[in-house]
Design a protein around this motif. Structure first.
Motif, PDB file in Angstrom:
ATOM      1  N   LYS A   1       0.892  -1.140  -0.038  1.00  0.00           N
ATOM      2  CA  LYS A   1      -0.059   0.153  -0.020  1.00  0.00           C
ATOM      3  C   LYS A   1       0.976   1.639  -0.120  1.00  0.00           C
ATOM      4  O   LYS A   1       1.057   2.303   0.747  1.00  0.00           O
ATOM      5  N   PHE A   2       2.323   1.416  -1.120  1.00  0.00           N
ATOM      6  CA  PHE A   2       2.405   2.430  -0.906  1.00  0.00           C
ATOM      7  C   PHE A   2       2.173   3.147  -1.339  1.00  0.00           C
ATOM      8  O   PHE A   2       1.478   3.073  -2.330  1.00  0.00           O
ATOM      9  N   SER A   3       1.921   4.778  -1.351  1.00  0.00           N
ATOM     10  CA  SER A   3       1.748   6.203  -2.172  1.00  0.00           C
ATOM     11  C   SER A   3       2.538   5.818  -3.247  1.00  0.00           C
ATOM     12  O   SER A   3       3.224   5.547  -3.364  1.00  0.00           O
ATOM     13  N   HIS A   4       1.978   7.140  -4.011  1.00  0.00           N
ATOM     14  CA  HIS A   4       2.459   7.541  -5.599  1.00  0.00           C
ATOM     15  C   HIS A   4       3.546   7.618  -4.925  1.00  0.00           C
ATOM     16  O   HIS A   4       4.475   7.198  -5.789  1.00  0.00           O
ATOM     17  N   GLU A   5       4.008   8.766  -4.045  1.00  0.00           N
ATOM     18  CA  GLU A   5       5.450   9.315  -4.438  1.00  0.00           C
ATOM     19  C   GLU A   5       6.870   8.591  -3.809  1.00  0.00           C
ATOM     20  O   GLU A   5       7.930   7.956  -3.844  1.00  0.00           O
ATOM     21  N   GLU A   6       6.082   7.297  -2.574  1.00  0.00           N
ATOM     22  CA  GLU A   6       6.662   5.761  -2.364  1.00  0.00           C
ATOM     23  C   GLU A   6       7.150   5.069  -4.145  1.00  0.00           C
ATOM     24  O   GLU A   6       8.152   4.681  -3.964  1.00  0.00           O
ATOM     25  N   TYR A   7       5.738   4.397  -3.961  1.00  0.00           N
ATOM     26  CA  TYR A   7       5.986   3.684  -5.922  1.00  0.00           C
ATOM     27  C   TYR A   7       6.885   4.406  -6.686  1.00  0.00           C
ATOM     28  O   TYR A   7       8.208   3.207  -7.422  1.00  0.00           O
ATOM     29  N   VAL A   8       7.165   4.977  -7.182  1.00  0.00           N
ATOM     30  CA  VAL A   8       7.712   6.211  -8.015  1.00  0.00           C
ATOM     31  C   VAL A   8       9.327   6.289  -7.712  1.00  0.00           C
ATOM     32  O   VAL A   8       9.914   6.047  -8.888  1.00  0.00           O
ATOM     33  N   THR A   9       9.519   5.763  -6.381  1.00  0.00           N
ATOM     34  CA  THR A   9      10.595   6.859  -5.860  1.00  0.00           C
ATOM     35  C   THR A   9      11.703   5.425  -6.398  1.00  0.00           C
ATOM     36  O   THR A   9      12.824   4.925  -6.306  1.00  0.00           O
ATOM     37  N   PHE A  10      10.483   4.114  -6.343  1.00  0.00           N
ATOM     38  CA  PHE A  10      11.515   2.492  -6.357  1.00  0.00           C
ATOM     39  C   PHE A  10      11.521   2.270  -8.205  1.00  0.00           C
ATOM     40  O   PHE A  10      12.592   0.612  -8.187  1.00  0.00           O
ATOM     41  N   LEU A  11      10.509   3.003  -8.728  1.00  0.00           N
ATOM     42  CA  LEU A  11      11.276   2.439 -10.086  1.00  0.00           C
ATOM     43  C   LEU A  11      12.415   2.631 -10.990  1.00  0.00           C
ATOM     44  O   LEU A  11      12.897   1.701 -11.510  1.00  0.00           O
TER      45      LEU A  11
ATOM     46  N   VAL B   1      14.359   6.296 -18.666  1.00  0.00           N
ATOM     47  CA  VAL B   1      13.175   7.509 -19.083  1.00  0.00           C
ATOM     48  C   VAL B   1      12.214   7.472 -20.112  1.00  0.00           C
ATOM     49  O   VAL B   1      11.445   8.148 -19.183  1.00  0.00           O
ATOM     50  N   ILE B   2      11.677   6.355 -20.782  1.00  0.00           N
ATOM     51  CA  ILE B   2      10.402   6.501 -21.516  1.00  0.00           C
ATOM     52  C   ILE B   2       9.226   6.347 -20.552  1.00  0.00           C
ATOM     53  O   ILE B   2       8.149   6.156 -20.828  1.00  0.00           O
ATOM     54  N   PHE B   3       9.986   4.668 -20.243  1.00  0.00           N
ATOM     55  CA  PHE B   3       8.523   3.883 -19.759  1.00  0.00           C
ATOM     56  C   PHE B   3       7.944   4.311 -18.298  1.00  0.00           C
ATOM     57  O   PHE B   3       7.358   4.622 -17.905  1.00  0.00           O
ATOM     58  N   ALA B   4       9.285   5.064 -17.629  1.00  0.00           N
ATOM     59  CA  ALA B   4       9.136   5.060 -16.073  1.00  0.00           C
ATOM     60  C   ALA B   4       8.101   6.193 -15.738  1.00  0.00           C
ATOM     61  O   ALA B   4       6.888   5.618 -14.900  1.00  0.00           O
ATOM     62  N   PRO B   5       7.790   6.956 -16.741  1.00  0.00           N
ATOM     63  CA  PRO B   5       6.197   8.410 -16.941  1.00  0.00           C
ATOM     64  C   PRO B   5       5.337   7.077 -16.561  1.00  0.00           C
ATOM     65  O   PRO B   5       4.024   7.294 -15.873  1.00  0.00           O
ATOM     66  N   ILE B   6       5.246   6.253 -18.073  1.00  0.00           N
ATOM     67  CA  ILE B   6       4.005   5.954 -18.455  1.00  0.00           C
ATOM     68  C   ILE B   6       3.359   4.886 -17.111  1.00  0.00           C
ATOM     69  O   ILE B   6       2.633   4.332 -16.498  1.00  0.00           O
ATOM     70  N   PHE B   7       4.787   3.682 -16.004  1.00  0.00           N
ATOM     71  CA  PHE B   7       4.437   3.078 -14.876  1.00  0.00           C
ATOM     72  C   PHE B   7       3.753   4.222 -13.924  1.00  0.00           C
ATOM     73  O   PHE B   7       2.943   3.675 -13.293  1.00  0.00           O
ATOM     74  N   ALA B   8       4.341   5.228 -14.269  1.00  0.00           N
ATOM     75  CA  ALA B   8       3.990   5.801 -12.399  1.00  0.00           C
ATOM     76  C   ALA B   8       2.584   6.433 -12.686  1.00  0.00           C
ATOM     77  O   ALA B   8       2.246   7.234 -11.684  1.00  0.00           O
TER      78      ALA B   8
END
Length: 235
Positions: free
Chosen positions: A123-133, A225-232
């Motif tokens: 149950k990560f927040s959005h900020e915590e989730y994208v930190t690990f991407l 760089v291309i796909f991380a914003p999509i998964f975010a």
């Protein structure tokens, strides 16, 4: 008073940071070669020793960087030198181009999907989730990606370093466990999952592994760089 003066002398010395980092790395390398265990990984041991010395000595990071920053000057030429095995193994790269690209894409997507699953379970927040991407790409790219998609940049940098050290340590065990003997496969795995620190291990295994790993680091970084914003956007 003498202790205070000694501390001031060390923290103001240009060579203090260099001595701690290089000295602990050399010591760890000697121990690793003697006891033949991946747990005595020089990168891991030197990092732990440096942190311990700073913490126990009550010294701040800025004092360490007075001399430690000079080690950074070697990063650029060292990185450029990775192009040498890449050039020498160019024919093998062309021969295995399709397999290499499929391996890199698979590794990148596996990394993203595993983080997504972990984030949902914990149950990560959005900020915590994208930190690990960006955990599996080199710090120079990963920090920028994390900042762009709204992650905690400092945590991302730490996670990237931990990922690289872990990959460097467990690589031999993983390859033996799953009977991975093909040099190209080893190079793709290390470069895609553990960035530059994985490439250091790949170069220890052989020229082919090092060349493929170097290519994988660059390719995986650009694709992230291309796909991380999509998964975010998934959380």
């Amino acid at each position: 008073e003498g202790e205070v003066r000694m501390k001031e002398m060390l923290t103001n010395s240009v060579f203090f940071g260099v001595f701690i980092s290089v000295g602990s790395y050399i010591l760890a390398d000697i121990l690793k070669n003697k006891f033949k265990t991946p747990l005595l990984n020089p990168l891991l041991i030197s990092t732990a020793v440096t942190i311990a010395v700073l913490a126990l000595g009550g010294m701040d990071y800025e004092s360490y960087q007075t001399g430690g920053k000079y080690l950074n000057y070697f990063l650029t030429p060292a990185t450029v030198c990775l192009a040498i095995p890449l050039y020498e193994q160019f024919e093998k790269l062309k021969k295995n181009a399709a397999a290499i690209m499929i391996g890199i894409i698979s590794g990148m997507l596996t990394s993203f999907c595993s983080i997504l699953v972990m984030a949902l379970i914990m149950k990560f927040s959005h900020e915590e989730y994208v930190t690990f991407l960006p955990k599996s790409i080199t710090t120079a790219i990963g920090v920028g990606v994390s900042e762009e998609i709204g992650g905690y940049v400092g945590v991302t940098a730490a996670v990237i370093v931990i990922t690289g050290i872990l990959g460097n340590i467990i690589a031999d065990g993983i390859f033996k466990l799953f009977h991975i003997n093909e040099p190209v496969a080893k190079g793709v795995a290390l470069g895609t999952s553990s960035h530059i620190l994985g490439t250091v291990k790949a170069l220890e295994l052989g020229e082919t592994e090092g060349a493929i790993s170097s290519l994988s680091v660059v390719t995986a970084g650009l694709m992230t760089v291309i796909f991380a914003p999509i998964f975010a956007n998934f959380i």
